[in-house]
Design a protein around this motif. Structure first.
Motif, PDB file in Angstrom:
ATOM      1  N   ALA A 139       0.823  -1.212   0.000  1.00  0.00           N
ATOM      2  CA  ALA A 139       0.000   0.000   0.000  1.00  0.00           C
ATOM      3  C   ALA A 139       0.859   1.264   0.000  1.00  0.00           C
ATOM      4  CB  ALA A 139      -0.921  -0.003   1.220  1.00  0.00           C
ATOM      5  N   ALA A 140       2.088   1.177   0.527  1.00  0.00           N
ATOM      6  CA  ALA A 140       2.895   2.398   0.669  1.00  0.00           C
ATOM      7  C   ALA A 140       3.285   3.005  -0.684  1.00  0.00           C
ATOM      8  CB  ALA A 140       4.155   2.100   1.490  1.00  0.00           C
ATOM      9  N   GLN A 144       1.737  -2.689   4.111  1.00  0.00           N
ATOM     10  CA  GLN A 144       2.295  -1.448   3.565  1.00  0.00           C
ATOM     11  C   GLN A 144       3.429  -1.756   2.596  1.00  0.00           C
ATOM     12  OE1 GLN A 144       1.150   1.454   3.747  1.00  0.00           O
ATOM     13  NE2 GLN A 144      -0.056   1.638   5.619  1.00  0.00           N
ATOM     14  N   ASP A 145       4.208  -2.815   2.862  1.00  0.00           N
ATOM     15  CA  ASP A 145       5.422  -3.065   2.086  1.00  0.00           C
ATOM     16  C   ASP A 145       5.263  -4.077   0.956  1.00  0.00           C
ATOM     17  OD1 ASP A 145       6.992  -1.307   3.554  1.00  0.00           O
ATOM     18  OD2 ASP A 145       7.583  -2.827   5.012  1.00  0.00           O
ATOM     19  N   TYR A 146       4.266  -4.932   1.002  1.00  0.00           N
ATOM     20  CA  TYR A 146       4.172  -6.002   0.004  1.00  0.00           C
ATOM     21  C   TYR A 146       2.742  -6.509  -0.120  1.00  0.00           C
ATOM     22  CZ  TYR A 146       4.387  -8.580   4.371  1.00  0.00           C
ATOM     23  OH  TYR A 146       4.147  -9.005   5.644  1.00  0.00           O
ATOM     24  N   ALA A 147       2.507  -7.209  -1.238  1.00  0.00           N
ATOM     25  CA  ALA A 147       1.303  -8.030  -1.359  1.00  0.00           C
ATOM     26  C   ALA A 147       1.793  -9.476  -1.351  1.00  0.00           C
ATOM     27  CB  ALA A 147       0.565  -7.720  -2.645  1.00  0.00           C
ATOM     28  N   HIS A 148       1.098 -10.325  -0.650  1.00  0.00           N
ATOM     29  CA  HIS A 148       1.584 -11.676  -0.382  1.00  0.00           C
ATOM     30  C   HIS A 148       0.466 -12.655  -0.731  1.00  0.00           C
ATOM     31  CE1 HIS A 148       2.160 -14.752   3.096  1.00  0.00           C
ATOM     32  NE2 HIS A 148       2.726 -15.190   2.011  1.00  0.00           N
ATOM     33  N   ASP A 157       2.021  12.456   7.498  1.00  0.00           N
ATOM     34  CA  ASP A 157       2.646  12.828   6.216  1.00  0.00           C
ATOM     35  C   ASP A 157       3.518  11.717   5.638  1.00  0.00           C
ATOM     36  OD1 ASP A 157       1.539  15.394   6.579  1.00  0.00           O
ATOM     37  OD2 ASP A 157       3.208  15.873   7.936  1.00  0.00           O
ATOM     38  N   HIS A 158       3.122  10.489   5.863  1.00  0.00           N
ATOM     39  CA  HIS A 158       3.871   9.364   5.292  1.00  0.00           C
ATOM     40  C   HIS A 158       2.861   8.278   4.923  1.00  0.00           C
ATOM     41  CE1 HIS A 158       6.608   5.887   5.069  1.00  0.00           C
ATOM     42  NE2 HIS A 158       7.512   6.789   4.753  1.00  0.00           N
ATOM     43  N   PRO A 159       3.148   7.529   3.838  1.00  0.00           N
ATOM     44  CA  PRO A 159       2.188   6.477   3.438  1.00  0.00           C
ATOM     45  C   PRO A 159       1.847   5.493   4.564  1.00  0.00           C
ATOM     46  CG  PRO A 159       3.829   6.786   1.721  1.00  0.00           C
ATOM     47  CD  PRO A 159       4.249   7.673   2.865  1.00  0.00           C
ATOM     48  N   TYR A 160       2.807   5.211   5.456  1.00  0.00           N
ATOM     49  CA  TYR A 160       2.526   4.253   6.538  1.00  0.00           C
ATOM     50  C   TYR A 160       1.397   4.731   7.456  1.00  0.00           C
ATOM     51  CZ  TYR A 160       6.809   1.534   5.569  1.00  0.00           C
ATOM     52  OH  TYR A 160       7.774   0.738   5.000  1.00  0.00           O
ATOM     53  N   GLY A 161       1.069   6.008   7.376  1.00  0.00           N
ATOM     54  CA  GLY A 161      -0.014   6.520   8.220  1.00  0.00           C
ATOM     55  C   GLY A 161      -1.390   6.328   7.603  1.00  0.00           C
ATOM     56  N   ARG A 162      -1.440   5.838   6.353  1.00  0.00           N
ATOM     57  CA  ARG A 162      -2.739   5.690   5.665  1.00  0.00           C
ATOM     58  C   ARG A 162      -3.311   4.293   5.887  1.00  0.00           C
ATOM     59  NH1 ARG A 162      -0.111   7.911   0.308  1.00  0.00           N
ATOM     60  NH2 ARG A 162       0.063   5.686  -0.113  1.00  0.00           N
ATOM     61  N   PRO A 163      -4.637   4.173   5.828  1.00  0.00           N
ATOM     62  CA  PRO A 163      -5.237   2.831   5.972  1.00  0.00           C
ATOM     63  C   PRO A 163      -5.002   1.984   4.723  1.00  0.00           C
ATOM     64  CG  PRO A 163      -6.942   4.463   5.573  1.00  0.00           C
ATOM     65  CD  PRO A 163      -5.657   5.220   5.704  1.00  0.00           C
ATOM     66  N   ILE A 164      -4.596   0.742   4.902  1.00  0.00           N
ATOM     67  CA  ILE A 164      -4.356  -0.149   3.765  1.00  0.00           C
ATOM     68  C   ILE A 164      -5.638  -0.374   2.976  1.00  0.00           C
ATOM     69  CG2 ILE A 164      -3.771  -2.550   3.186  1.00  0.00           C
ATOM     70  CD1 ILE A 164      -1.736  -2.347   5.577  1.00  0.00           C
ATOM     71  N   LEU A 165      -6.772  -0.415   3.674  1.00  0.00           N
ATOM     72  CA  LEU A 165      -8.052  -0.650   2.992  1.00  0.00           C
ATOM     73  C   LEU A 165      -8.502   0.555   2.174  1.00  0.00           C
ATOM     74  CD1 LEU A 165     -10.228  -2.436   5.736  1.00  0.00           C
ATOM     75  CD2 LEU A 165      -8.953  -3.466   3.866  1.00  0.00           C
ATOM     76  N   HIS A 168       8.433  -4.834  12.040  1.00  0.00           N
ATOM     77  CA  HIS A 168       9.431  -4.329  11.123  1.00  0.00           C
ATOM     78  C   HIS A 168       8.768  -3.838   9.852  1.00  0.00           C
ATOM     79  CE1 HIS A 168      13.347  -3.959   9.293  1.00  0.00           C
ATOM     80  NE2 HIS A 168      12.864  -4.524   8.210  1.00  0.00           N
ATOM     81  N   GLN A 169       9.209  -2.715   9.316  1.00  0.00           N
ATOM     82  CA  GLN A 169       8.775  -2.261   7.988  1.00  0.00           C
ATOM     83  C   GLN A 169      10.007  -1.739   7.261  1.00  0.00           C
ATOM     84  OE1 GLN A 169       4.259  -0.754   8.344  1.00  0.00           O
ATOM     85  NE2 GLN A 169       5.665   0.536   9.438  1.00  0.00           N
ATOM     86  N   LEU A 170       9.955  -1.802   5.934  1.00  0.00           N
ATOM     87  CA  LEU A 170      11.163  -1.500   5.144  1.00  0.00           C
ATOM     88  C   LEU A 170      11.682  -0.100   5.396  1.00  0.00           C
ATOM     89  CD1 LEU A 170      10.347  -3.214   1.718  1.00  0.00           C
ATOM     90  CD2 LEU A 170      11.926  -3.993   3.498  1.00  0.00           C
ATOM     91  N   ALA A 171      10.789   0.881   5.461  1.00  0.00           N
ATOM     92  CA  ALA A 171      11.246   2.268   5.619  1.00  0.00           C
ATOM     93  C   ALA A 171      11.287   2.706   7.085  1.00  0.00           C
ATOM     94  CB  ALA A 171      10.348   3.200   4.814  1.00  0.00           C
ATOM     95  N   GLY A 172      10.988   1.802   7.974  1.00  0.00           N
ATOM     96  CA  GLY A 172      10.992   2.138   9.402  1.00  0.00           C
ATOM     97  C   GLY A 172       9.778   1.532  10.073  1.00  0.00           C
ATOM     98  N   GLY A 173      10.032   0.781  11.137  1.00  0.00           N
ATOM     99  CA  GLY A 173       8.942   0.070  11.803  1.00  0.00           C
ATOM    100  C   GLY A 173       8.514   0.744  13.087  1.00  0.00           C
ATOM    101  N   HIS A 174       7.865  -0.024  13.917  1.00  0.00           N
ATOM    102  CA  HIS A 174       7.477   0.534  15.214  1.00  0.00           C
ATOM    103  C   HIS A 174       7.382  -0.584  16.242  1.00  0.00           C
ATOM    104  CE1 HIS A 174       3.727  -0.274  12.944  1.00  0.00           C
ATOM    105  NE2 HIS A 174       3.368  -0.845  14.066  1.00  0.00           N
TER     106      HIS A 174
END
Lengths: 427, 421
Positions: B42-43, B89-93, B157-165, B302-308
């Protein structure tokens, strides 16, 4: 002591079954695939032994069985399990109570010894019972958040009035509030006995050595077998109006339920296959018709749990509040179609392969295998049923399914959850 | 081809001439697990089309010319197999689980619908309604609602903040042309990893892959690297949610992008020390001693551009969130001020090591682990998991806690149950 060996089992290894002199049943499967041993200790009869004022007793027992024995405190028990990096958990189910454990092979004897101590010598300390009772009451409130749970709950309350199958294993707010440590101790004393216990173990083990471990822990146990009768099963008429729970949700939950047969019924395999046909997987009838073709739902499925006594059969979907009536009409039409005439042979064959394939996929881990065989023993079917069940499914014809549908699926109980505006005009 | 020795058997990796990366592990089981990981999470979707990556994942199951509507699902399920997919956010599986007899046709079919989906207008119209229902269903779950809000505040202000749906508005903007464009851009062999675990012969697998994904690597772009999320100021939000019966508390810390898998494993150890079992610090105090929470859970994502790293607590009725937060703050601070005890650390390590063993029991579990590790570039480091985990000492965990988990840096949310109307 008697021993049976199952020669050509559908399971990878062979399974062995012993009956110890005190009446305890032991099933062992040697599965060398992974360095893991899983065990399940089952007790008959679970919630079926609970009277209405005790509903939830087995759940509270499950929550506190690991909180103290005559030899160890809750802290000691947690330390023993967590120091091994093992998993040990308990669960109450409608037809049984179970303690499950899993460890790497080398740790297993030590963990099993602890499990047997929990099984035989729990003390149910007062403060622990009080804590877990409060947490159970909170959990019951939390269940009210889920539309599926609300729909299923009102369905089973009317399908099984006064019967344990009418409530979740947690019990009810009223029944749980009144449960005491004494109730748990009395129940344990009465029901926990070798004749009601099934131990099922699967892993990289030598069956004879496992038997020695189990005998070391249980052979000197001699509680008398309990005289117990299953509760009478009510046979209510379907309600004239739909069951409704009003909730300010985005979606309505639309459910049709029916009183289905028990696992011992000759109709059980046919109903299992009907449930698979309707609601299991992306190629199931309801998924294709109601989701893919009509876009009425994301989640659409069927349920028919395996039960000792007659089990509920149901289909459901979650749909936009505005589509509640339409979804109900479409779901009912799909059920009517099953009554109209036998299914096309090709559709039955697809459902059959799916059911059998997924049944096999459900036996991949040691914990899954130990659970399945032990459960079959507890239900009185015997571990052999793992071999028999696929054969019964293979024998089914479209006519069998049609007759089963005629017998069980003629009159639905309608259960609805959603906003008032969506449910108001459905009568 | 490179060969990595994982606990049970070697894991082979190779990149085909068309750019497809292959991860393969021979496992003598009756079941074969097949997975595709596509660098199309989604990112990378444009903000105006939020929900696009997930929408395309749905549309793949609507079939291709060779496998029209429902044919793919039927093929897999009529042989007793399973198939499904997930978008992060990082992949479709995407995955298929099938019997050994059917691995070939299953793999070919999955590759076909992935590489050549129809994406027809009528099917999209139907699927839009399904996704709208998925969104409604999610909105009826307080856990999901709170999680979306915390992501917004953790990744502004980053794609990780958006809902995947996505949202109703952004989903309405997506057309078949938009789906096709996204598919052209990201769904090509050079942007995919395929993982196969089972008793499939290597030569036959290669032959099948060459057949379904022919050609040489074209000039198609691979997925761009995502910018790191901007550093976020600590914030405390409150949200009243009438549908909730129980209050929930979130504490989340950004963990900047790291190439070192061990950082994540250390953060896993800290999570285990706080909430992994009845003796864990926060579970012990908040659940077992005081009965304030139904449950409390910590995990590192873990996320590619930074996790939490995230703590979530489900509070019992009448419990004041400030009481619980004081305990959390004190325990987080304690991790910075005092090294954990050797016994605690030993238990946490053993727990993670055995969880790792338990999580590698089936081909599907293995495929998922290899696929994920390969995807994030840690397959080689993953081989060293046991050794590396055992090297952690109390001081190194203390350093991690100081670096990443300061209580005053947390992004917090209190979702408060309200009176139902």
């Amino acid at each position: 002591m008697s021993l049976e060996v199952q020669p050509a089992s559908s399971l990878q290894g062979r399974w062995f079954r012993w009956r110890l002199d005190n009446g305890l049943t032991l099933v062992v499967v040697d599965n060398p695939a992974a360095d893991i041993v899983a065990a399940r200790l089952f007790l008959r009869p679970g919630m079926l032994a609970e009277l209405p004022h005790q509903w939830g007793l087995n759940h509270l027992l499950a929550a506190t069985l690991t909180k103290g024995t005559q030899r160890r405190s809750a802290q000691d028990i947690a330390l023993a399990v967590e120091s091994l990096g093992a998993s040990l958990g308990t669960e109450a189910a409608p037809d049984y109570f179970v303690l499950g454990l899993k460890a790497v092979t080398g740790d297993f004897p030590e963990l099993f010894e602890l499990a047997s101590e929990l099984w035989r010598l729990p003390t149910f300390p007062d403060p622990e019972v009080a804590l877990e009772r409060e947490l159970t009451l909170q959990n019951l409130r939390l269940q009210q958040e889920q539309p599926f749970h609300l729909a299923y709950d009102q369905l089973r309350r009317t399908l099984y009035p006064h019967h344990p199958y009418s409530v979740s294993t947690l019990g009810t707010l009223e029944s749980v509030r009144n449960l005491t440590p004494e109730d748990l101790r009395a129940y344990h004393q009465r029901y926990f006995c070798p004749a009601h216990t099934v131990v099922s173990i699967c892993g990289r083990v030598e069956p004879e050595r496992v038997r020695a471990w189990v005998e070391r822990c249980f052979a000197d146990w001699s509680a008398p077998a309990v005289d117990w009768q299953p509760p009478p099963v009510p046979t209510p008429e379907p309600p004239v109006a739909p069951l409704r729970t009003i909730r300010p949700t985005q979606q309505s939950l639309v459910m049709l339920g029916y009183p289905g047969p028990a696992v011992h019924s000759a109709d059980y395999p046919a109903m299992k296959l009907l449930s698979t046909y309707l609601g299991n997987g992306l190629s199931s009838r309801l998924f294709v018709e109601l989701r893919e073709k009509q876009g009425l739902a994301y989640d659409v499925s069927a349920f028919y749990p395996t039960r000792w006594q007659p089990a509920p059969f149901g289909v459901y979907l979650g749909t936009a509040a505005a589509n509640t009536r339409l979804a109900l009409v479409k779901l009912a039409a799909e059920m009517q179609r099953l009554l109209a005439e036998p299914l096309p042979e090709a559709e039955l064959l697809t459902a059959r392969s799916k059911l059998l394939g997924q049944y096999a996929l459900g036996k991949q881990t040691n914990a899954q295998i130990a659970q399945l065989l032990g459960w079959y023993e507890v239900l009185g079917l015997g571990a052999d049923y793992d071999f028999l069940f696929p054969q019964l499914i293979r024998q089914l014809t479209p006519e069998h399914l049609w007759r089963a549908a005629q017998r069980y699926l003629r009159h639905p109980w309608v259960s609805l959850v959603g906003p008032a505006t969506a449910l108001a005009d459905i009568g | 081809m490179s060969e990595l020795v994982y606990p049970n058997a070697p894991v082979h990796t190779i990149t085909l001439t068309n750019g497809l990366q292959v991860v393969y592990h021979y496992q003598p089981t009756a079941v074969v697990a097949i997975e595709f990981w596509v660098r199309a999470g989604a990112a990378v979707e444009p903000a105006v089309y939020n929900g696009l990556a997930h929408a395309l994942e749905h549309m793949v199951f609507r079939g291709s010319e060779q496998f029209p509507a429902g044919a793919f699902d039927r093929l897999i399920e009529q042989h007793g197999g399973l198939t499904n997919a997930a978008t992060s956010q990082d992949y479709a599986h995407y995955y298929v689980l099938t019997s050994l007899d059917h691995w070939r046709e299953s793999l070919m079919a999955l590759a076909d619908v992935l590489l050549r989906p129809d994406l027809a207008a009528e099917a999209w119209e139907q699927e839009q309604a399904v996704i709208a229902e998925e969104l409604r269903q999610a909105q009826d779950h307080p856990d999901w609602v709170g999680q979306q809000v915390i992501y917004q505040h953790c990744y502004p202000d980053h794609p990780y903040g958006r809902p995947i749906l996505g949202t109703d508005e952004t989903l309405a903007r997506i057309t078949p042309a938009v789906l096709q464009q996204f598919h052209r851009q990201y769904y090509h062999p050079g942007n995919m990893v395929v993982v196969v675990v089972g008793a499939v012969p290597w030569e036959q697998l290669l032959a099948v892959l060459e057949e379904v994904c022919p050609g040489s690597q074209e000039t198609q772009a691979t997925t761009p690297r995502l910018a790191a999320p901007p550093w976020v100021q600590p914030v405390y939000r409150q949200l009243v949610w009438p549908q909730a019966e129980q209050g929930r508390l979130w504490w989340v810390w950004q963990v900047p992008e790291t190439q070192d898998a061990a950082t994540g494993w250390g953060l896993d150890l800290l999570a285990a020390i706080l909430t992994g079992g009845r003796l864990a610090r926060l579970t012990q105090r908040l659940r077992e001693e005081w009965g304030w929470v139904q449950d409390i859970d910590a995990c590192y994502q873990h996320q590619l551009a930074g996790g939490h790293w995230q703590l979530t607590a489900w509070l019992n009725e009448g419990v004041c969130p400030e009481q619980v937060q004081e305990v959390i703050a004190a325990e987080m601070l304690a991790l910075q001020h005092h090294p954990v005890s050797p016994d605690e650390l030993r238990r946490a390590k053993r727990q993670l090591l055995h969880a790792y063993t338990f999580a590698m029991e089936t081909p599907q579990q293995m495929a998922q682990l290899y696929g994920y590790y390969h995807y994030v570039g840690w397959l080689e480091q993953g081989m060293q998991y046991r050794d590396r985990l055992s090297q952690f000492d109390p001081e190194s965990l203390q350093q991690l806690a100081c670096r990443y988990l300061h209580p005053e840096q947390a992004v917090r949310l209190w979702l408060q149950p309200g009176v139902a109307v």
